[in-house]
Design an enzyme around this catalytic site. Structure first.
Site, PDB file in Angstrom:
ATOM      1  N   ASN A   9      59.058 -19.692   6.862  1.00 41.72           N
ATOM      2  CA  ASN A   9      59.079 -18.978   8.144  1.00 41.72           C
ATOM      3  C   ASN A   9      58.426 -17.617   7.943  1.00 41.72           C
ATOM      4  OD1 ASN A   9      59.679 -17.685  10.525  1.00 41.72           O
ATOM      5  ND2 ASN A   9      61.900 -17.659  10.234  1.00 41.72           N
ATOM      6  N   LYS A  11      57.771 -15.436  10.086  1.00 43.36           N
ATOM      7  CA  LYS A  11      58.290 -14.441  11.041  1.00 43.36           C
ATOM      8  C   LYS A  11      57.124 -13.648  11.670  1.00 43.36           C
ATOM      9  CE  LYS A  11      62.674 -14.441   8.629  1.00 43.36           C
ATOM     10  NZ  LYS A  11      63.885 -13.751   8.248  1.00 43.36           N
ATOM     11  N   HIS A  94      67.095 -19.262  15.662  1.00 40.04           N
ATOM     12  CA  HIS A  94      67.150 -18.366  14.495  1.00 40.04           C
ATOM     13  C   HIS A  94      68.040 -17.167  14.825  1.00 40.04           C
ATOM     14  CE1 HIS A  94      65.969 -15.704  11.271  1.00 40.04           C
ATOM     15  NE2 HIS A  94      65.486 -16.765  10.648  1.00 40.04           N
ATOM     16  N   GLU A  96      67.741 -14.138  14.228  1.00 36.74           N
ATOM     17  CA  GLU A  96      67.017 -12.968  14.735  1.00 36.74           C
ATOM     18  C   GLU A  96      66.783 -13.097  16.234  1.00 36.74           C
ATOM     19  OE1 GLU A  96      63.853 -13.187  11.879  1.00 36.74           O
ATOM     20  OE2 GLU A  96      65.243 -12.530  10.316  1.00 36.74           O
ATOM     21  N   GLU A 164      71.943 -20.667   7.744  1.00 34.77           N
ATOM     22  CA  GLU A 164      71.453 -19.347   7.332  1.00 34.77           C
ATOM     23  C   GLU A 164      72.529 -18.306   7.625  1.00 34.77           C
ATOM     24  OE1 GLU A 164      66.875 -19.185   7.130  1.00 34.77           O
ATOM     25  OE2 GLU A 164      67.453 -18.587   9.131  1.00 34.77           O
ATOM     26  N   GLY A 170      67.133 -11.653   4.623  1.00 35.81           N
ATOM     27  CA  GLY A 170      66.332 -10.446   4.404  1.00 35.81           C
ATOM     28  C   GLY A 170      67.081  -9.338   3.675  1.00 35.81           C
ATOM     29  N   SER A 210      67.463 -15.151   1.781  1.00 36.73           N
ATOM     30  CA  SER A 210      67.098 -14.564   0.486  1.00 36.73           C
ATOM     31  C   SER A 210      66.861 -15.600  -0.615  1.00 36.73           C
ATOM     32  CB  SER A 210      68.151 -13.535   0.049  1.00 36.73           C
ATOM     33  OG  SER A 210      68.199 -12.460   0.971  1.00 36.73           O
TER      34      SER A 210
HETATM   35  P1  13P Z   1      64.602 -14.309   3.989  1.00 31.20           P
HETATM   36  O1  13P Z   1      64.230 -15.464   3.056  1.00 31.20           O
HETATM   37  O2  13P Z   1      63.551 -13.271   4.070  1.00 31.20           O
HETATM   38  O3  13P Z   1      65.971 -13.816   3.691  1.00 31.20           O
HETATM   39  O4  13P Z   1      64.657 -14.958   5.460  1.00 31.20           O
HETATM   40  C1  13P Z   1      65.388 -16.111   5.661  1.00 31.20           C
HETATM   41  C2  13P Z   1      65.125 -16.606   7.020  1.00 31.20           C
HETATM   42  O5  13P Z   1      65.556 -16.026   7.995  1.00 31.20           O
HETATM   43  C3  13P Z   1      64.278 -17.799   7.175  1.00 31.20           C
HETATM   44  O6  13P Z   1      64.284 -18.253   8.488  1.00 31.20           O
END
Ligand code: 13P
Length: 258
Positions: A9, A11, A94, A96, A164, A170, A210
């Protein structure tokens, strides 16, 4: 046997030319690994260009989001029909999007239904926040997210789930393999309750939060974890490729042993 899946992803990162550069670097290396499904999720505006560059390879493409209406006066939105032309997968729900764009369980549910209707394979994201985790509410939260996201979805064969935990995204603070395996095992039991043992047995459930070259092995060794949804580490070709390679080696060994 569930085919392991590693999803990248990206992002809100990469311009179109950076996306082209990244996928050009990854393609020859990823294409050599055929026992892991590899799916890239670039930003919408790079889907077409990345799609061209992976044509004829074993790498697949997905969108990071979609709107649930098929077309109409929804300025700035992207519909499932438009995406079905360009890619095979879509990330839905997601954290976010839940956190910054106020996506509720009801909206996530509409998006899951809209994706399935046009044949897109959703990766449905669920996971608890830090305060919920600390209050021991992880199972309650993921069970409720599953229930609301999948209400009225009667045949989720192509659905993939990504667990997740929000506190691991992150932050560099990943869950442990054991923690993730336990929660994913719980999610699988819930899917069996909502649908059937057979659907639960066949459903792929990923871990995200992560994931790096250093901890990927720990997650892939867990029997309930079928792959990873990778954020930051998917923006570096060598790291993403290494995560896919580790997955191939470990899952290959586990399937020989079983
Ligand atoms: P990170 O791997 O940067 O923690 O992000 C995970 C994520 O949100 C994947 O969709």
């Amino acid at each position: 046997m569930r085919v392991p899946l590693i999803a990248g992803n990206w992002k809100m990162n990469t311009t179109v030319s950076e996306a082209i550069e990244l996928v050009s670097e990854m393609r020859p290396l990823l294409d050599q690994i055929d026992d892991v499904e590899k799916v890239l999720y670039p930003p919408f505006i790079s889907l077409a260009a990345v799609g061209e560059l992976i044509r004829g390879s074993s790498i697949k493409l997905g969108a990071q989001n979609l709107y649930f209406e098929e077309k109409g006066a929804y300025t700035g939105e992207i519909s499932p029909l438009m995406l079905a032309d360009l890619c095979e997968f879509a990330i839905i729900g997601h954290s976010e999007r839940r956190q910054y764009f106020n996506e509720t369980g009801e909206i996530v549910n509409k998006k899951v239904q809209a994706a399935l209707k046009v044949g897109l394979k959703p990766i449905l994201c669920i996971g608890e926040r830090l305060d919920e985790n600390e209050a021991g509410r992880t199972e309650e939260i993921v069970a409720e997210q599953l229930r609301s996201s999948l209400a009225g979805v009667d045949y989720p064969r192509s659905l993939i789930i990504a667990y997740e935990p929000v506190w691991a995204i992150g932050t560099g603070k990943a869950a442990t393999g054991k923690q993730a395996n336990e929660t994913i095992g719980f999610i699988r039991r819930k899917i069996a309750e909502l649908y059937s043992d057979e659907i639960a047995r066949d459903m792929r459930i990923l871990y995200g939060g992560s994931v790096t070259v250093t901890n990927a092995t720990e997650f892939m060794q867990q029997p309930e974890i079928d792959g990873a949804l990778v954020g930051g580490a998917s923006l570096k070709a060598s790291e993403f490729v290494s995560i896919v390679q580790q997955t191939s080696q470990i899952k290959g060994r586990l399937s020989e042993e079983s």
